[in-house]
Write a protein that holds these residues in place. Structure first.
Motif, short mmCIF file in Angstrom:
data_model
loop_
_atom_site.label_atom_id
_atom_site.label_comp_id
_atom_site.label_asym_id
_atom_site.label_seq_id
_atom_site.Cartn_x
_atom_site.Cartn_y
_atom_site.Cartn_z
N HIS A 121 49.32 29.34 105.80
CA HIS A 121 49.43 27.96 105.34
C HIS A 121 48.08 27.45 104.80
O HIS A 121 48.04 26.71 103.82
CB HIS A 121 49.93 27.05 106.47
N TYR A 122 47.01 27.86 105.43
CA TYR A 122 45.68 27.49 104.90
C TYR A 122 45.50 28.08 103.49
O TYR A 122 44.93 27.43 102.61
CB TYR A 122 44.57 28.01 105.81
N GLU A 123 45.98 29.29 103.32
CA GLU A 123 45.88 29.91 101.98
C GLU A 123 46.73 29.16 100.97
O GLU A 123 46.36 29.03 99.81
CB GLU A 123 46.32 31.39 102.06
N HIS A 124 47.88 28.67 101.44
CA HIS A 124 48.74 27.86 100.56
C HIS A 124 47.98 26.60 100.12
O HIS A 124 47.99 26.24 98.94
CB HIS A 124 50.03 27.49 101.29
N HIS A 125 47.30 25.95 101.05
CA HIS A 125 46.53 24.74 100.69
C HIS A 125 45.39 25.09 99.72
O HIS A 125 45.17 24.38 98.75
CB HIS A 125 45.94 24.09 101.94
N ASP A 130 49.07 28.81 92.87
CA ASP A 130 48.48 30.00 92.23
C ASP A 130 49.53 31.10 92.24
O ASP A 130 50.08 31.43 93.30
CB ASP A 130 47.23 30.44 93.00
N PRO A 131 49.82 31.69 91.07
CA PRO A 131 50.91 32.69 91.02
C PRO A 131 50.65 33.94 91.87
O PRO A 131 51.59 34.66 92.19
CB PRO A 131 51.01 33.04 89.54
N VAL A 132 49.42 34.18 92.23
CA VAL A 132 49.11 35.38 93.02
C VAL A 132 48.69 35.01 94.45
O VAL A 132 49.17 35.62 95.41
CB VAL A 132 47.98 36.21 92.35
N LEU A 133 47.83 34.03 94.58
CA LEU A 133 47.19 33.78 95.88
C LEU A 133 47.93 32.79 96.79
O LEU A 133 47.65 32.74 97.98
CB LEU A 133 45.75 33.29 95.67
N ASP A 136 53.23 30.95 99.28
CA ASP A 136 54.53 30.27 99.19
C ASP A 136 55.02 30.13 97.75
O ASP A 136 56.04 29.46 97.53
CB ASP A 136 54.43 28.88 99.85
N ILE A 137 54.33 30.71 96.82
CA ILE A 137 54.70 30.54 95.40
C ILE A 137 56.10 31.11 95.12
O ILE A 137 56.78 30.68 94.18
CB ILE A 137 53.64 31.19 94.46
N GLY A 138 56.55 32.04 95.95
CA GLY A 138 57.87 32.65 95.75
C GLY A 138 59.02 31.68 95.90
O GLY A 138 60.15 31.98 95.48
N TRP A 228 59.88 24.10 98.30
CA TRP A 228 60.25 23.93 96.89
C TRP A 228 60.10 22.48 96.42
O TRP A 228 59.39 22.21 95.44
CB TRP A 228 61.70 24.42 96.64
N ALA A 229 60.80 21.56 97.10
CA ALA A 229 60.88 20.17 96.61
C ALA A 229 59.52 19.50 96.43
O ALA A 229 59.26 18.91 95.37
CB ALA A 229 61.78 19.34 97.53
N PRO A 230 58.62 19.56 97.40
CA PRO A 230 57.35 18.82 97.23
C PRO A 230 56.39 19.44 96.22
O PRO A 230 55.45 18.77 95.78
CB PRO A 230 56.74 18.81 98.63
N HIS A 231 56.60 20.71 95.87
CA HIS A 231 55.68 21.36 94.93
C HIS A 231 56.29 21.56 93.55
O HIS A 231 55.62 22.03 92.64
CB HIS A 231 55.21 22.71 95.48
N HIS A 232 57.57 21.22 93.43
CA HIS A 232 58.25 21.41 92.15
C HIS A 232 57.54 20.65 91.04
O HIS A 232 57.15 19.50 91.26
CB HIS A 232 59.71 20.94 92.30
N PRO A 233 57.31 21.17 89.86
CA PRO A 233 57.79 22.46 89.35
C PRO A 233 56.91 23.66 89.71
O PRO A 233 57.15 24.76 89.23
CB PRO A 233 57.78 22.23 87.83
N GLY A 234 55.92 23.44 90.55
CA GLY A 234 55.12 24.58 91.02
C GLY A 234 54.16 25.13 89.98
O GLY A 234 53.77 26.30 90.05
#
Lengths: 296, 64
Positions: A121-125, A130-133, A136-138, A228-234
């Motif tokens: 989760h820290y990495e997500h923040h 980021d498409p690689v790092l 949760d980008i999936g 998904w919802a809070p980061h859309h469209p990502g």
């Protein structure tokens, strides 16, 4: 409460003064012990655990226990999330043990070890969208139905998403990450061990309706509303672009406070239950900064 | 150890089919009161269904 000027005045403000004002407003919502989240995390686990003896002894019908178990899994992540951000207590503080207790225990129904959740989760923040790092980008998808289909597809055995958190931990490569990887392995084997043992002692249906299916439904819910919802469209990157505010059809409680997720990414130590108030106080500043706030 | 665990998780859908889905199907058949043909036990039918489903999931990488 700190007075916040109107949006036009905020746009004209010196950037450093705006930063200071934003932080001063946000600071008002930090601190204190989030008893609601502590009770939520430990109470939710107690309810879920109680379903097992109640159904196995015949005191509670499975058709009642099943929706309760689904709710338990859906509710199991966010108290741990508060602990991940050390909102209950920081290292060195007297109640840090309580922070870790809530962190470790609350996600048991989800089979997501606390340290795995915390490190990824820290990495997500740090690398949001980021498409690689971003681990949760999936969960990124074109729309709500695609998000649900994607969540199911991600849990298929051949999906590359299966290894997203493992890859993230391997990338971190720290002793802490290695320990978290072992905890993930132990949790997965423990979960399967319980399911198999229940099945071969004549309680497969109970295991299916108290853990296996609720977990699948709960994960779908969590990936939809919390990821998904809070980061859309990502696609947005940067502090004021990688998350958004949105109006959920199921309201604030139904979406577990995620309508205001932008506040969490900006100030992760604001407790979940205070993010709606913090959002209302920060809204003019966020609008002045051009954040995606939909109609909320 | 890593190789053993890697192999174990590669065939996990098959193990899941036999270890969990098979008994689950058997329990559902029994609850439904359905008697399998040719004198087969519900568990035998469950193991065939669970094993086949899990085997296909190993080969195709998909449960659904």
């Amino acid at each position: 409460m700190v007075a916040v000027p109107d949006v036009a005045a905020l746009r004209a403000m010196d950037p450093r003064a705006l930063n200071r004002l934003e932080k001063t407003v946000a600071d008002q919502f930090m601190g204190g012990l989030p008893w609601g989240s502590i009770a939520w995390g430990l109470g939710n686990l107690a309810v879920w655990l109680s379903l097992w003896p109640l159904t196995l002894s015949g005191l509670l019908p499975l058709w009642i226990a099943f929706p309760v178990a689904i709710l338990n899994v859906m509710l199991s992540y966010l108290p741990s999330h508060e602990a991940q951000h050390r909102i209950i207590a920081r290292e060195g503080e007297p109640l840090f043990w309580l922070n870790e207790l809530v962190g470790y225990l609350s996600t048991i129904p989800l089979v997501l070890p606390y340290q795995v959740a915390r490190l990824t989760h820290y990495e997500h923040h740090t690398h949001c969208n980021d498409p690689v790092l971003d681990p949760d980008i999936g969960t990124k998808a074109a729309g709500p139905w695609q998000s649900i289909a994607n969540s199911i597809a991600r849990r298929q055995p051949g999906s590359t998403a299966q290894s997203a958190y493992g890859d993230c931990l391997a990338r971190l490569g720290t002793p802490e990450a290695q320990t978290a990887g072992l905890q993930a392995l132990a949790a997965q084997l423990g979960y399967l061990g319980v399911l198999f043992a229940m099945a071969w002692t004549g309680h497969a249906l109970e295991a299916a309706l108290l853990w296996w299916l609720p977990r699948h439904i709960g994960v779908t819910y969590i990936e939809f509303f919390l990821s998904w919802a809070p980061h859309h469209p990502g696609t947005g990157r940067g502090r004021y672009r990688d998350t958004r505010a949105f109006r959920s059809a199921v309201g604030n409680i139904g979406s577990m406070g995620m309508q205001f997720h932008i506040v969490h990414h900006l100030y992760p130590r604001i407790p979940l239950m205070r993010t709606p108030a913090a959002y209302r106080a920060l809204r003019p500043i966020l609008e002045a900064r051009g954040c995606d706030l939909e109609k909320l | 150890m890593r190789r053993i665990l890697g192999g174990l998780f590669r065939i996990m859908p098959l193990l899941f089919g036999l270890g969990f889905l098979g008994p689950l199907v058997a329990q559902l058949l029994t609850l439904a009161g359905w008697a399998p043909p040719w004198g087969l036990a519900p568990l035998a039918v469950g193991m065939v269904i669970g094993g086949a489903w899990g085997g296909v999931a190993v080969l195709t990488g998909r449960w659904l």
